[in-house]
Design a protein around this motif. Structure first.
Motif, PDB file in Angstrom:
ATOM      1  N   SER A  36       0.825  -1.199   0.000  1.00  0.00           N
ATOM      2  CA  SER A  36       0.000   0.000   0.000  1.00  0.00           C
ATOM      3  C   SER A  36       0.863   1.254   0.000  1.00  0.00           C
ATOM      4  O   SER A  36       0.471   2.292  -0.545  1.00  0.00           O
ATOM      5  N   GLN A  37       2.068   1.146   0.572  1.00  0.00           N
ATOM      6  CA  GLN A  37       2.931   2.325   0.639  1.00  0.00           C
ATOM      7  C   GLN A  37       3.383   2.751  -0.753  1.00  0.00           C
ATOM      8  O   GLN A  37       3.404   3.949  -1.071  1.00  0.00           O
ATOM      9  N   PHE A  40       0.596   4.355  -2.614  1.00  0.00           N
ATOM     10  CA  PHE A  40       0.314   5.708  -2.125  1.00  0.00           C
ATOM     11  C   PHE A  40       1.321   6.689  -2.716  1.00  0.00           C
ATOM     12  O   PHE A  40       0.947   7.763  -3.194  1.00  0.00           O
ATOM     13  N   ALA A  41       2.591   6.309  -2.682  1.00  0.00           N
ATOM     14  CA  ALA A  41       3.621   7.199  -3.227  1.00  0.00           C
ATOM     15  C   ALA A  41       3.376   7.448  -4.713  1.00  0.00           C
ATOM     16  O   ALA A  41       3.494   8.576  -5.209  1.00  0.00           O
ATOM     17  N   ILE A 369       8.791   2.374   0.446  1.00  0.00           N
ATOM     18  CA  ILE A 369       7.917   3.083   1.385  1.00  0.00           C
ATOM     19  C   ILE A 369       7.623   4.484   0.906  1.00  0.00           C
ATOM     20  O   ILE A 369       6.481   4.918   0.866  1.00  0.00           O
ATOM     21  N   ASP A 370       8.686   5.232   0.569  1.00  0.00           N
ATOM     22  CA  ASP A 370       8.423   6.645   0.381  1.00  0.00           C
ATOM     23  C   ASP A 370       8.544   7.103  -1.058  1.00  0.00           C
ATOM     24  O   ASP A 370       8.411   8.278  -1.330  1.00  0.00           O
TER      25      ASP A 370
ATOM     26  N   PRO B  89      -1.005   5.229   4.257  1.00  0.00           N
ATOM     27  CA  PRO B  89      -1.136   4.185   5.269  1.00  0.00           C
ATOM     28  C   PRO B  89      -0.102   4.363   6.382  1.00  0.00           C
ATOM     29  O   PRO B  89       1.014   4.805   6.140  1.00  0.00           O
ATOM     30  N   MET B  93       5.538   1.390   8.851  1.00  0.00           N
ATOM     31  CA  MET B  93       6.599   2.383   8.870  1.00  0.00           C
ATOM     32  C   MET B  93       6.523   3.151  10.178  1.00  0.00           C
ATOM     33  O   MET B  93       5.474   3.238  10.793  1.00  0.00           O
ATOM     34  N   ARG B 101       8.105  11.286   4.842  1.00  0.00           N
ATOM     35  CA  ARG B 101       7.565  11.013   3.512  1.00  0.00           C
ATOM     36  C   ARG B 101       6.527  12.057   3.134  1.00  0.00           C
ATOM     37  O   ARG B 101       6.474  12.538   2.002  1.00  0.00           O
ATOM     38  N   LYS B 104       8.310  15.045   2.039  1.00  0.00           N
ATOM     39  CA  LYS B 104       8.952  14.885   0.737  1.00  0.00           C
ATOM     40  C   LYS B 104       7.938  14.966  -0.398  1.00  0.00           C
ATOM     41  O   LYS B 104       8.217  15.477  -1.455  1.00  0.00           O
ATOM     42  N   LEU B 105       6.740  14.456  -0.150  1.00  0.00           N
ATOM     43  CA  LEU B 105       5.729  14.453  -1.212  1.00  0.00           C
ATOM     44  C   LEU B 105       4.962  15.760  -1.273  1.00  0.00           C
ATOM     45  O   LEU B 105       4.007  15.886  -2.029  1.00  0.00           O
TER      46      LEU B 105
END
Lengths: 450, 132
Positions: A36-37, A40-41, A369-370, B89, B93, B101, B104-105
């Motif tokens: 899901s990560q 999302f990114a 993740i990111d 989500p 993490m 994050r 960053k986004l």
């Protein structure tokens, strides 16, 4: 063959920059995260790209999220597509009660006329209807913006779609007078039972300039770089599945890699070389594949011209940007969507600005993740995929930005291992070299490119 | 009077020769202390919002009630940050990584979240981590 020629022909040089940083897993640690990560990114990054495009596409239509669509009201929604496929293989099929219903033969294409698309974002998901969007043209994981309204039956009726489109491209460098070539090759399949070692030798001899007359050597001297796009070895699968390996079997597993190392040593002595892992190579399975370990190539890795690269691979030579994979992303698209040919799938990935939209749904991928490293941030000048059935190429021209990109896919297979692709750096010229062409003046007519 | 050892040991024949006596089970008569619910929870996990019974005894005995209040408030703020779907989500993490994050986004997460995380004494992962 003239050996002691007084005037040596120097090989041309070109500047090389590796752009592989997003594809190399450096500090990522697995903390138990799910996919899901990465979705999302992906949605955040592509939605940020799509927002300004949407406002110029349909300025007066409001943008809302999936939960905000209302009956009869036209709006624009941006989200990730999910394609529900009836024939998609699922791990749970083993446990289903109607085992007799599953077909015994495994289809190569999993499309069915009952497949439908669903749009999803953080707030929810909605089934897509209407005849504008054809499920066969899309796959799960593509981020698009849709114009439409909610129909009475509860689904979202699509009237128009906007994809991210081709990304911007840096200017091609000015044409210099020199001719420089980059050779791309894939599917060497060293270790294949039907391969002929003389064919590899022919390739090496041609590239390093040991073949042909002055003219051929001059042409070989113009080659500045060689990229091997995957499937360089073929290790017999029967051996890999065995529990206990006899010592003879152990050496049989190592043989193809040793042979490849010898071939690469001869090449690396002459010019810079990049080798990428492919689906059959001793590398990890999920994308991005890590570069092949240098310990596999004890003698060629000692050269600084030898570079082991990840898959996907991105680099720049003399200002010309290359991006490519060993073919897994396009092969997966072919299984789950329809297109005229592989070039059409490649064009779609460029227009969706994503190298591998089916990852992680049906294509193995690391759970980032990111960030989503497969996003195509700037358009490459040359976009290649390896290990295909045949060679083909197409020039894609962008719209307002006025750029062009040449995509091509190369032939692989043990049948034609000597099909290498020459890319001319300055002009858009390219040609396919076969071992036949290199045979003038030599009595090697019996070597056929079958 | 000491109990007869033959009644306790499983293999031995009992005083009474009948089989019923052989299989008779004896209940252990140790007095059980009232079990404390909170002994299972590790102190590092964030506490649910409104329960007091899970506070370790040491904290209460020292009477540092102020600490408890700000700890609860911080946890509430972080809990809202976890549940905010705009930042994606929260499972898999750490909260710090999720905040970074979001930064960053370009999602502009509030800076107070980072300062709370830096202060420490709060859970580094969301409430459901490892439990779902």
């Amino acid at each position: 063959m003239e050996v002691d020629s007084p005037d040596k022909i120097p090989r041309k040089q070109a500047s090389y920059h590796s752009l592989d940083e997003p594809f190399v897993i450096q500090k990522e640690t697995y903390g138990g995260q799910q996919y899901s990560q990465i979705y999302f990114a992906r949605l955040q990054l592509l939605r940020a790209l799509l927002r300004p495009l949407v406002t110029s596409w349909k300025p007066h239509v409001p943008i809302c999220n999936v939960l905000g669509i209302e009956r009869g009201k036209e709006c624009i929604v941006v989200g990730t597509l999910y394609k529900h496929m009836k024939l998609k293989p699922s791990v749970l099929d083993e446990y289903s009660k109607e085992r007799s219903a599953t077909p015994i033969t495994i289809p190569h294409k999993f499309m069915h006329q009952d497949d439908y698309l669903v749009l999803e974002d953080e707030s929810g998901r909605v089934k897509l209807g209407g005849s504008f969007l054809l499920p066969s043209q899309y796959v799960t994981g593509v981020v698009v913006s849709l114009l439409g309204s909610e129909a009475d039956a509860g689904y979202f009726h699509v009237d128009d779609v906007l994809e991210a489109g081709l990304p911007s491209q840096l200017e091609m460098p000015l044409k210099s007078g020199e001719n420089k070539y980059v050779v791309l090759i894939s599917g060497l399949n060293v270790g294949n039972s039907t391969s002929n070692p003389l064919q590899y030798q022919l390739l090496v001899d041609h590239i390093t300039g040991h073949l042909g007359d002055k003219q051929a050597q001059g042409m070989a001297a113009q080659i500045v770089h060689l990229v091997i796009a995957g499937n360089s070895v073929e290790i017999p699968h029967g051996l890999l599945n065995k529990q206990n390996l006899a010592s003879t079997d152990q050496s049989r597993i190592a043989e193809p890699i040793k042979e490849l190392d010898m071939i690469l040593t001869e090449i690396a002595a002459g010019l810079p070389l990049d080798i990428m892992p492919g689906p059959n190579d001793p590398a990890n399975f999920s994308l991005p594949q890590k570069p092949l370990n240098r310990c596999l190539f004890p003698s060629s890795a000692t050269y600084n011209t030898f570079r082991s690269c990840p898959n996907p691979h991105s680099f720049e030579i003399d200002g010309v940007k290359f991006l490519g994979t060993s073919g897994q992303n396009i092969d997966d698209l072919e299984k789950y969507s329809e297109g005229r040919d592989k070039l059409e799938f490649m064009e779609r990935t460029l227009r969706w600005r994503h190298l591998a939209p089916t990852a992680p749904n049906t294509l193995g991928c690391y759970p980032f993740i990111d960030t989503d490293p497969f996003l195509i941030k700037s358009c490459p000048h040359v976009y290649f995929i390896g290990n295909q059935e045949k060679y083909d190429t197409k020039l894609i021209k962008g719209t307002a930005e006025g750029f062009s990109s040449r995509g091509y896919y190369k032939a692989a297979s043990a049948k034609t291992p000597q099909l290498s692709w020459y890319w001319h750096l300055s002009s858009w010229a390219h040609h396919m070299g076969t071992s036949r062409n290199m045979m003038y003046g030599m009595a090697l007519g019996s070597l056929q490119c079958s | 009077m000491l109990p007869d050892v033959r009644d306790r040991l499983p293999g031995m024949a009992p005083k009474s020769a009948s089989m019923k006596g052989f299989y008779r089970q004896k209940k252990s008569t140790k007095s059980t202390a009232s079990k404390n619910v909170s002994t299972k929870k590790s102190p590092n996990l964030p506490m649910p919002y409104d329960s007091d019974i899970t506070q370790p005894a040491a904290l209460i005995s020292h009477g540092s009630l102020d600490l408890k209040d700000s700890y609860k408030e911080d946890e509430q703020i972080l809990g809202r940050f976890d549940m905010n779907m705009a930042y994606g989500p929260c499972l898999g993490m750490s909260r710090q990584a999720r905040w970074e994050r979001a930064l960053k986004l370009g999602l502009n997460p509030p800076e107070e979240i980072e300062s709370i995380l830096k202060r420490g004494k709060v859970g580094s992962v969301c409430l459901w981590e490892g439990r779902v």
